[in-house]
Design a protein around this motif. Structure first.
Motif, short mmCIF file in Angstrom:
data_model
loop_
_atom_site.label_atom_id
_atom_site.label_comp_id
_atom_site.label_asym_id
_atom_site.label_seq_id
_atom_site.Cartn_x
_atom_site.Cartn_y
_atom_site.Cartn_z
N ALA A 126 29.57 13.08 -7.08
CA ALA A 126 30.08 13.00 -5.67
C ALA A 126 30.71 11.85 -5.02
O ALA A 126 31.80 11.79 -4.57
N GLY A 127 30.19 10.65 -5.48
CA GLY A 127 30.88 9.23 -5.13
C GLY A 127 32.11 9.06 -5.69
O GLY A 127 32.91 8.46 -5.07
N ARG A 128 32.43 9.84 -6.80
CA ARG A 128 33.70 9.70 -7.32
C ARG A 128 34.80 11.12 -7.16
O ARG A 128 35.74 11.05 -7.83
N ASP A 129 34.32 11.82 -6.09
CA ASP A 129 35.07 12.79 -5.66
C ASP A 129 35.13 13.85 -6.86
O ASP A 129 36.26 14.44 -6.82
N ARG A 184 20.49 11.71 -8.92
CA ARG A 184 21.17 10.51 -9.43
C ARG A 184 22.59 11.04 -9.89
O ARG A 184 23.64 10.35 -9.43
N ARG A 227 24.87 12.83 -7.01
CA ARG A 227 25.41 11.84 -6.30
C ARG A 227 26.48 10.91 -6.73
O ARG A 227 27.37 10.84 -6.11
N SER A 228 26.15 10.51 -7.95
CA SER A 228 27.10 9.47 -8.62
C SER A 228 28.44 10.40 -8.88
O SER A 228 29.51 9.80 -8.57
N ASN A 235 34.43 17.49 -8.07
CA ASN A 235 33.80 18.81 -7.48
C ASN A 235 32.97 19.43 -8.55
O ASN A 235 34.02 20.01 -9.60
N ASP A 280 39.33 16.73 -13.30
CA ASP A 280 38.37 15.65 -13.02
C ASP A 280 37.42 15.26 -14.16
O ASP A 280 36.55 14.44 -14.14
N VAL A 325 31.16 8.67 -15.26
CA VAL A 325 30.08 8.86 -14.72
C VAL A 325 28.71 9.25 -15.41
O VAL A 325 27.81 8.34 -15.41
#
Length: 407
Positions: free
Chosen positions: A283-286, A277, A280-281, A288, A312, A319
């Motif tokens: 990655a969903g906000r780009d 989770r 994946r969260s 890296n 980032d 997140v």
């Protein structure tokens, strides 16, 4: 007679004098009997200037218009360098990326090459002209101008060398690939040769040149690269496939990188799916993510730490704080005071004890290791940013890179 694709970066074509130097070098290459295709970047800091100009006009400029704007810098440079060649009596012709046959996907500001159709470049060569191609640009499958992103001119040159069956020379403001940054360790030595795999690891660990994407393309298509100085013209570093008949250096280089930050999510419930989770969260906000460490569980809870680019960090922290509230984690700790020191060498695969020497050397110099990551030919350690340059220097000396010729 060989075909050579020569790429010159922004500092190499920064002003008329530098452009005349480039033109003279191309003329000399032609006189020795080689065919030349030239790839040029925008002049000096022009790309930065165009990005700044766009920011003064719009807070959220459209990607299509940004590509139209930024690629104008390379087009300007190609026309001027072509004029400089004409002044020396060298027949030359400038080409945009689309005219050179670069077909890309539809992503703006970071387009990927789909196909190269260099018919017009071949025709120019057959007619005795030097093609001068604008780097980092093409045309999408929807017929829009596209930009490859930072370092894209390297990729342009490699792709042309592959399509035309030539060698690729990347001219820049450094004279090759060094065992470490000479500004940090003056005793650093230039490598005569480095493998594609070693170069990719160095790029991933923070080595700024050549562009990682270009090295990946070259490795995939087996295009030899020669990284050279556009100011001294001396031979530089060859990047090629690893020679299985040659014994590889145990360590080829030490790379320091201060561009990353760290986040620790403490008191995470040790349950299946929690880490999935989290990442994946992210990655969903780009965001890296690079290195990841999860501690041993105690009383059903654990800590997860990971590194990410400093740019980032705000998104990554947001997140983590959002997820912490959902899963009942205790603390989210951001840390932008870290540095990563990495050792890269194909010989690590057959030389035991490299990791032990790394850890002993850092400990002997009072440098604490916070995280460790390895591959078959790389060891990376997270240390405090204040200790980064010292870590690079002592490891460079510990493996004799300041004394023994490498490569």
């Amino acid at each position: 007679m060989a075909l050579v694709v020569q790429k010159f970066g922004g500092t190499s074509v920064a002003d008329p004098d530098r452009m005349r130097e480039v033109a003279d070098h191309v003329a000399r290459t032609r006189r020795r009997g080689d065919e030349v295709v030239l790839v040029v970047s925008a002049m000096g800091k022009e790309t930065d200037d165009l990005l700044y100009l766009a920011s003064q006009i719009s807070s959220r400029p459209a990607g299509r218009e940004m590509d139209m704007l930024i690629t104008a810098g390379e087009r300007k440079a190609t026309a001027l360098v072509t004029m400089a060649l004409h002044e020396l009596g060298v027949e030359a012709e400038s080409f945009t990326g689309s005219q050179a046959g670069f077909i890309t996907d539809t992503t703006h500001m970071n387009a990927k090459i789909v196909e190269v159709r260099p018919d017009r470049i071949r025709q120019a060569l057959a007619e005795g002209r030097v093609p001068v191609v604008g780097g980092s640009q093409g045309v999408s499958t929807e017929r829009n101008v596209t930009f490859f992103g930072r370092g894209g001119s390297d990729t342009t040159a490699v792709a042309l060398a592959q399509a035309l069956g030539g060698v690729c020379e990347l001219y820049t403001d450094v004279s090759g690939i060094f065992t470490t940054d000479p500004r940090v360790v003056p005793e650093a030595r230039r490598l005569a040769r480095v493998s594609f795999d070693e170069m990719l690891e160095m790029c991933a660990c923070g080595c700024p040149k050549p562009a990682m994407r270009a090295v990946e393309y070259a490795r995939t298509h087996k295009v030899p690269l020669h990284v050279r100085s556009a100011f001294t013209w001396e031979p530089g570093t060859w990047i090629d496939e690893e020679d299985p008949l040659m014994e590889q250096a145990m360590v080829s280089g030490v790379v320091g990188d201060a561009s990353e930050a760290k986040i620790t999510l403490a008191g995470v419930p040790d349950q299946p799916g929690i880490a999935g989770r989290l990442f994946r969260s992210l990655a969903g906000r780009d965001v890296n993510v690079d290195m990841i460490v999860q501690n041993v569980s105690e009383a059903g809870r654990t800590d997860i730490s990971f590194t990410l680019p400093k740019a980032d960090l705000p998104a990554g922290q947001a997140v983590c704080e959002e997820l912490a509230g959902e899963i009942g984690a205790e603390v989210v700790t951001p840390d932008d005071g870290i540095g990563r020191v990495s050792l890269v060498g194909a010989g690590m695969k057959s030389h035991p004890g490299v990791a032990a020497t790394v850890f002993e050397t850092l400990a002997a110099n009072g440098i604490n290791i916070e995280m460790i990551s390895t591959s078959a030919i790389r060891i990376s350690c997270i240390v405090r940013e204040a200790d980064l340059d010292k870590a690079v220097a002592v490891l460079h000396a510990a493996f004799g890179l300041d004394q023994t010729p490498v490569g």
